[in-house]
Motif scaffolding. Structure first.
Motif, short mmCIF file in Angstrom:
data_model
loop_
_atom_site.label_atom_id
_atom_site.label_comp_id
_atom_site.label_asym_id
_atom_site.label_seq_id
_atom_site.Cartn_x
_atom_site.Cartn_y
_atom_site.Cartn_z
N SER A 71 4.94 -16.09 -14.72
CA SER A 71 3.56 -15.82 -15.03
C SER A 71 3.58 -14.27 -15.48
CB SER A 71 2.77 -15.56 -13.37
OG SER A 71 3.51 -14.50 -12.96
N GLY A 72 4.66 -13.73 -15.50
CA GLY A 72 4.83 -12.32 -16.27
C GLY A 72 3.96 -11.50 -15.46
N GLU A 73 3.72 -11.51 -14.08
CA GLU A 73 2.91 -10.45 -13.30
C GLU A 73 3.88 -9.79 -12.33
OE1 GLU A 73 -0.41 -12.74 -11.51
OE2 GLU A 73 -1.16 -13.39 -13.37
N LEU A 74 4.98 -10.18 -12.37
CA LEU A 74 5.98 -9.50 -11.59
C LEU A 74 6.49 -8.26 -12.17
CD1 LEU A 74 8.00 -12.44 -9.82
CD2 LEU A 74 6.09 -11.11 -8.78
N GLU A 75 6.74 -7.15 -11.58
CA GLU A 75 7.45 -5.97 -12.12
C GLU A 75 8.96 -6.57 -12.19
OE1 GLU A 75 6.82 -2.40 -9.98
OE2 GLU A 75 4.95 -2.69 -9.84
N LEU A 76 9.76 -5.93 -12.97
CA LEU A 76 11.05 -6.29 -13.39
C LEU A 76 11.86 -6.17 -12.14
CD1 LEU A 76 12.99 -6.80 -15.79
CD2 LEU A 76 13.50 -4.48 -16.10
N GLU A 77 11.99 -5.32 -11.35
CA GLU A 77 12.75 -5.31 -10.14
C GLU A 77 12.29 -6.64 -9.15
OE1 GLU A 77 13.82 -2.70 -5.94
OE2 GLU A 77 12.65 -1.71 -7.54
N ALA A 78 11.03 -6.73 -8.98
CA ALA A 78 10.64 -8.25 -8.49
C ALA A 78 11.16 -9.58 -9.24
CB ALA A 78 9.30 -8.24 -8.23
N VAL A 79 11.31 -9.40 -10.34
CA VAL A 79 11.83 -10.60 -11.12
C VAL A 79 13.28 -10.57 -10.92
CG1 VAL A 79 12.37 -11.52 -13.34
CG2 VAL A 79 10.16 -10.37 -13.42
N PHE A 80 13.96 -9.63 -10.85
CA PHE A 80 15.44 -9.76 -10.50
C PHE A 80 15.69 -10.14 -9.03
CE2 PHE A 80 16.07 -6.42 -13.83
CZ PHE A 80 16.79 -7.39 -14.87
N ASP A 81 14.91 -9.75 -8.00
CA ASP A 81 14.97 -10.15 -6.59
C ASP A 81 14.50 -11.46 -6.60
OD1 ASP A 81 15.47 -7.55 -5.93
OD2 ASP A 81 13.60 -7.07 -5.38
N GLN A 82 13.72 -11.82 -7.10
CA GLN A 82 13.24 -13.46 -7.03
C GLN A 82 14.53 -14.30 -7.75
OE1 GLN A 82 10.16 -14.80 -5.82
NE2 GLN A 82 10.66 -13.10 -4.72
N PHE A 83 14.96 -13.91 -8.84
CA PHE A 83 15.97 -14.39 -9.43
C PHE A 83 17.19 -14.72 -8.58
CE2 PHE A 83 19.54 -14.99 -12.28
CZ PHE A 83 19.18 -16.19 -13.07
N ALA A 84 17.27 -13.61 -7.88
CA ALA A 84 18.35 -13.73 -7.13
C ALA A 84 18.40 -14.69 -5.86
CB ALA A 84 18.86 -12.41 -6.27
N HIS A 85 17.18 -14.77 -5.46
CA HIS A 85 16.70 -15.78 -4.17
C HIS A 85 16.96 -17.09 -5.04
CE1 HIS A 85 15.70 -12.93 -1.08
NE2 HIS A 85 14.83 -12.31 -2.07
N ALA A 86 16.41 -17.31 -6.04
CA ALA A 86 16.54 -18.69 -6.81
C ALA A 86 18.11 -19.23 -6.93
CB ALA A 86 15.60 -18.83 -8.17
N VAL A 87 18.84 -18.43 -7.19
CA VAL A 87 20.46 -18.49 -7.41
C VAL A 87 20.76 -18.86 -6.18
CG1 VAL A 87 22.49 -17.61 -8.16
CG2 VAL A 87 20.72 -17.13 -9.72
#
Length: 77
Positions: free
Chosen positions: A34-50
């Motif tokens: 969506s592009g609406e997350l801040e960069l830090e949140a993107v990394f956190d979300q990515f870590a959860h997905a992994v």
């Protein structure tokens, strides 16, 4: 209602659901895309997905082992 005492690990395992984890992964991907997350949140979300993907891979591997064992058992009979 009687509450059972369980450790958090066994409780987490009994509540774990493959389809729910896949849905969570898809939701994370949508939030990231969506592009609406801040960069830090993107990394956190990515870590959860992994982590969820690792859990799904382990689940599928265990089930494949069970199927292989059942097939082997049928072949032996």
């Amino acid at each position: 209602m009687v509450k059972r005492k369980t450790n958090s690990n066994s409780e987490a395992v009994s509540d774990w659901n493959y389809e729910a984890k896949v849905a969570e992964i898809e939701a994370i991907i949508s939030r990231i895309e969506s592009g609406e997350l801040e960069l830090e949140a993107v990394f956190d979300q990515f870590a959860h997905a992994v982590e969820y993907l690792r859990q799904c891979e382990t689940f599928l591997h265990q089930r494949q082992q069970q199927v292989d064992l059942l097939i082997e058992t049928l072949s032996d009979e």
